[in-house]
Design a protein around this motif. Structure first.
Motif, PDB file in Angstrom:
ATOM      1  N   ARG A   6       4.541  56.348  80.621  1.00  0.00           N
ATOM      2  CA  ARG A   6       6.241  57.255  81.780  1.00  0.00           C
ATOM      3  C   ARG A   6       4.792  57.000  82.852  1.00  0.00           C
ATOM      4  O   ARG A   6       4.661  57.125  82.932  1.00  0.00           O
ATOM      5  N   ILE A   7       6.843  57.266  83.533  1.00  0.00           N
ATOM      6  CA  ILE A   7       6.988  57.049  84.692  1.00  0.00           C
ATOM      7  C   ILE A   7       7.550  58.250  85.664  1.00  0.00           C
ATOM      8  O   ILE A   7       8.508  58.261  84.748  1.00  0.00           O
ATOM      9  N   ASP A   8       6.425  59.379  86.210  1.00  0.00           N
ATOM     10  CA  ASP A   8       7.125  60.507  86.946  1.00  0.00           C
ATOM     11  C   ASP A   8       8.263  60.253  88.051  1.00  0.00           C
ATOM     12  O   ASP A   8       7.841  59.302  89.129  1.00  0.00           O
ATOM     13  N   GLY A   9       9.307  60.141  87.935  1.00  0.00           N
ATOM     14  CA  GLY A   9      10.473  60.493  88.510  1.00  0.00           C
ATOM     15  C   GLY A   9      10.447  61.027  90.035  1.00  0.00           C
ATOM     16  O   GLY A   9      10.677  60.209  91.808  1.00  0.00           O
ATOM     17  N   SER A 117       9.929  51.537  95.236  1.00  0.00           N
ATOM     18  CA  SER A 117       8.859  51.639  94.057  1.00  0.00           C
ATOM     19  C   SER A 117       8.996  51.484  93.209  1.00  0.00           C
ATOM     20  O   SER A 117      10.428  52.224  92.646  1.00  0.00           O
ATOM     21  N   TYR A 118       8.191  51.756  91.990  1.00  0.00           N
ATOM     22  CA  TYR A 118       8.774  51.977  90.029  1.00  0.00           C
ATOM     23  C   TYR A 118       8.625  53.790  90.390  1.00  0.00           C
ATOM     24  O   TYR A 118       9.485  53.702  89.698  1.00  0.00           O
ATOM     25  N   ARG A 119       8.449  54.398  91.014  1.00  0.00           N
ATOM     26  CA  ARG A 119       9.085  56.180  91.267  1.00  0.00           C
ATOM     27  C   ARG A 119      10.564  55.673  91.665  1.00  0.00           C
ATOM     28  O   ARG A 119      11.576  56.710  90.865  1.00  0.00           O
ATOM     29  N   GLU A 120      10.891  55.054  92.854  1.00  0.00           N
ATOM     30  CA  GLU A 120      12.268  55.292  93.226  1.00  0.00           C
ATOM     31  C   GLU A 120      13.430  54.589  91.729  1.00  0.00           C
ATOM     32  O   GLU A 120      14.333  55.209  92.025  1.00  0.00           O
ATOM     33  N   LEU A 121      12.787  53.810  91.175  1.00  0.00           N
ATOM     34  CA  LEU A 121      13.475  53.046  89.776  1.00  0.00           C
ATOM     35  C   LEU A 121      13.261  53.551  88.538  1.00  0.00           C
ATOM     36  O   LEU A 121      13.879  53.053  87.913  1.00  0.00           O
ATOM     37  N   ALA A 122      12.698  54.684  88.635  1.00  0.00           N
ATOM     38  CA  ALA A 122      11.781  55.310  87.261  1.00  0.00           C
ATOM     39  C   ALA A 122      13.521  55.411  86.558  1.00  0.00           C
ATOM     40  O   ALA A 122      14.129  55.337  85.219  1.00  0.00           O
TER      41      ALA A 122
END
Length: 610
Positions: A6-9, A117-122
């Motif tokens: 799980r990635i927190d947006g 970032s992974y956050r921006e793409l989640a």
């Protein structure tokens, strides 16, 4: 993204959900390493979360039979690789470029000088349909296989910050007055002298509930109880005689032969943290915090009586098969339902030592025809023992027992025969189960056939399996000394070879070589082998459970001599490079280590056979 990653947006935090319990074997670290490898991020950047009992989401959640890594490595790695692929795909769509021009690493997807970032793409990545992915090739691994990666919760363990099941808060603490002899059932109690505690009669004893542990224990001490039935005259020497008399006839070897009788004793699990469980019941709902090896099994069991069941696996201070059982779980649930409050059931060391599910007692007779060089050319192995109470129907079948125990790796014709008698005491899974007894006996017998010769050379002459040969040769090459005792074991898709010696100054040196296929977590591999060796040290030193006048004699580490720090030998573990599939490990090393140390400890005298 999926049940495991799980990635927190908002924060970008990556959370890994570990589907099976960690009872000390390091599965949390291994799963985190799998995710870190496929997502191309540092292990320490991941948050780790333990999955609750939920077989519909996670499938089998049992931590047993040394198959956790075999079951998990492909689905976990695939889940993480799928997330990486979706992140790359989302970035490529933003930039309007080809996916194969993008690279993921250290929390970013990069294309030339551009990166996201992974956050921006989640959020965008989560909306994409997963497709087939290619896992990171072994020759490109940076995290998996890296011996420098340590346990993710190592600092919390050694500083005492990690919460175990015994640390779980509760409204009430319960201890149980348990049967004074085997099989006794509770009849009556007198709580006149019990202060500040409630007494509840259960099927297996009398529970004393209080606001704290001290008051509960004091109440149990002052409780007067009456018991009925059972076997107050039970004696393990009589059980042994019954097993000896029941040995199956087996087959008579051709020509002259050697015959030996061996006994493997009952053993307690003795986890450092005794059984404990905390339960809360509200109407038709139950929540359980428990150090179980099988949260999915516990949930299914409780769903027979409750509409909503939450099983929260806690960290366990050791298990070794003991925490596959559900006795302590059901006690907590019953008392929580009775009181309407959160109840924590505690077993003391004495409770667990005297009311365990023990490794069965067994008697073995081996007959072998031996050539002029002292090597066996034909063998027959007869066993009489008890089935396991937890899976009585399965382990009462001699053919299934033979499958579980027959792990003979040498090129010698022979058979294994079982006689199964009803267990007079509760029995259960104990690290390596029946292989721990059969392999121990077979390796001891092989060593004793010709003690004057090099034990490594003798085994190499009998081994045709190249994987076992390579593992034994690796152990021999790494062992700096005389290989006085040697044993091999092939099981769970893995191989181990153990060499032991007593040096001139009285020290014990052990070298173990292990082939588990790709060693995903090399540090964890070494820890598992070292732990199994220490169990073998304990049994070689004489740890055993005996019964006299209906009672288990041993009650603590004072009379059950489990290894102390000062008993630790000099241990070298060699991880053998291998192209074999991922194998199991947790139970692998015990049988071979027990045989090598058992042979060593008897001073090459037949004290364990007669």
């Amino acid at each position: 993204m999926n049940p495991f990653v799980r990635i927190d947006g908002e924060s970008g935090r990556i959370t890994v959900t570990v589907p099976v319990p960690d009872t000390g074997q390091g599965v949390r670290t291994a799963v985190a390493m799998m995710v870190a490898e496929e997502l191309k991020v540092p292990v320490e950047s991941l948050a780790i979360e333990q999955a609750e009992g939920d077989p519909e989401t996670y499938g089998s959640q049992i931590s047993a039979n040394s198959n956790t890594m075999q079951r998990l490595h492909e689905p976990i790695r695939t889940a993480a690789a799928t997330v990486r692929h979706q992140l790359i795909k989302a970035a490529a769509q933003r930039w309007q470029v080809a996916e194969d021009e993008c690279r993921a690493g250290r929390g970013f997807v990069q294309h030339g000088e551009d990166r996201l970032s992974y956050r921006e793409l989640a959020g965008e990545a989560a909306q994409l349909t997963p497709s087939d992915v290619v896992l990171t090739p072994r020759d490109e691994w940076q995290v998996l296989g890296n011996p420098a990666i340590k346990r993710v919760d190592q600092a919390a363990i050694v500083t005492g910050k990690l919460a175990y099941a015994i640390d779980q808060p509760a409204d009430l603490v319960a201890v149980v007055a348990r049967p004074p002899w085997i099989g006794a059932t509770p009849a009556r109690f007198d709580a006149t002298d019990v202060r500040d505690a409630e007494v509840v009669q259960l099927a297996g004893g009398f529970a004393v509930l209080a606001k704290d542990t001290y008051t509960a224990l004091k109440g149990r001490e002052n409780l007067a109880t009456t018991w009925e039935g059972g076997a107050p005259d039970a004696d393990s020497d009589e059980w042994l005689a019954e097993l000896e008399a029941a040995l199956p006839e087996g087959k008579t070897p051709p020509g002259d032969f050697v015959e030996k009788i061996y006994v493997t004793p009952m053993l307690a699990h003795a986890p450092m943290e005794p059984p404990t469980a905390t339960a809360s019941v509200t109407g038709d709902e139950v929540t359980l915090w428990v150090p179980t090896q099988a949260p999915d099994r516990v949930r299914k069991l409780l769903e027979e009586d409750f509409g909503t069941v939450r099983v929260v696996p806690t960290r366990a201070g050791g298990a070794f098969g003991r925490k596959f059982e559900v006795d302590f779980v059901l006690e907590a649930v019953q008392l929580a339902r009775h009181t309407g409050r959160t109840v924590k059931v505690l077993w003391t060391r004495d409770d667990d030592m005297r009311h365990d599910s023990y490794r069965p007692l067994s008697v073995h007779r081996i007959r072998a025809t031996v050539n002029d060089e002292g090597l066996p050319t034909w063998r027959d192995h007869a066993v009489s023992t008890w089935p396991l109470s937890a899976v009585l129907e399965v382990t009462s079948n001699p053919q299934i027992m033979k499958m579980m125990a027959n792990k003979y790796p040498y090129d010698v014709d022979g058979e294994l025969h079982f006689a199964i008698l009803p267990p007079p005491i509760r029995t259960g899974f104990w690290r390596s189960v029946y292989a721990g007894q059969s392999v121990y006996v077979e390796e001891m017998f092989l060593s004793e056939l010709d003690m004057a010769h090099n034990q490594v050379e003798r085994r190499l002459r009998l081994l045709t399996d190249q994987r076992v040969r390579k593992t034994l040769e690796a152990a021999a090459e790494a062992h700096d000394g005389e290989p006085q005792a040697v044993a091999c074991h092939q099981n769970y898709g893995s191989v181990v070879a153990v060499i032991a010696e007593t040096t001139q100054d009285g020290r014990t040196k052990i070298t173990a070589a292990v082939d588990v296929g790709p060693a995903l977590h090399p540090s964890g591999v070494r820890q598992q082998v070292e732990g199994a060796i220490m169990d073998a040290v304990s049994t070689a030193q004489g740890a055993r459970i005996t019964v006299r006048q209906g009672k288990v004699v041993q009650k603590s580490f004072g009379d059950y001599p489990w290894a102390r720090i000062g008993d630790t030998p000099e241990i070298t573990v060699v991880v053998v490079a291998s192209d074999a599939p991922v194998g199991g490990l947790g139970e692998l090393a015990y049988p071979a280590a027990a045989a090598a140390l058992g042979f060593l400890s008897q001073g090459k005298q037949n004290s364990d056979s007669r």
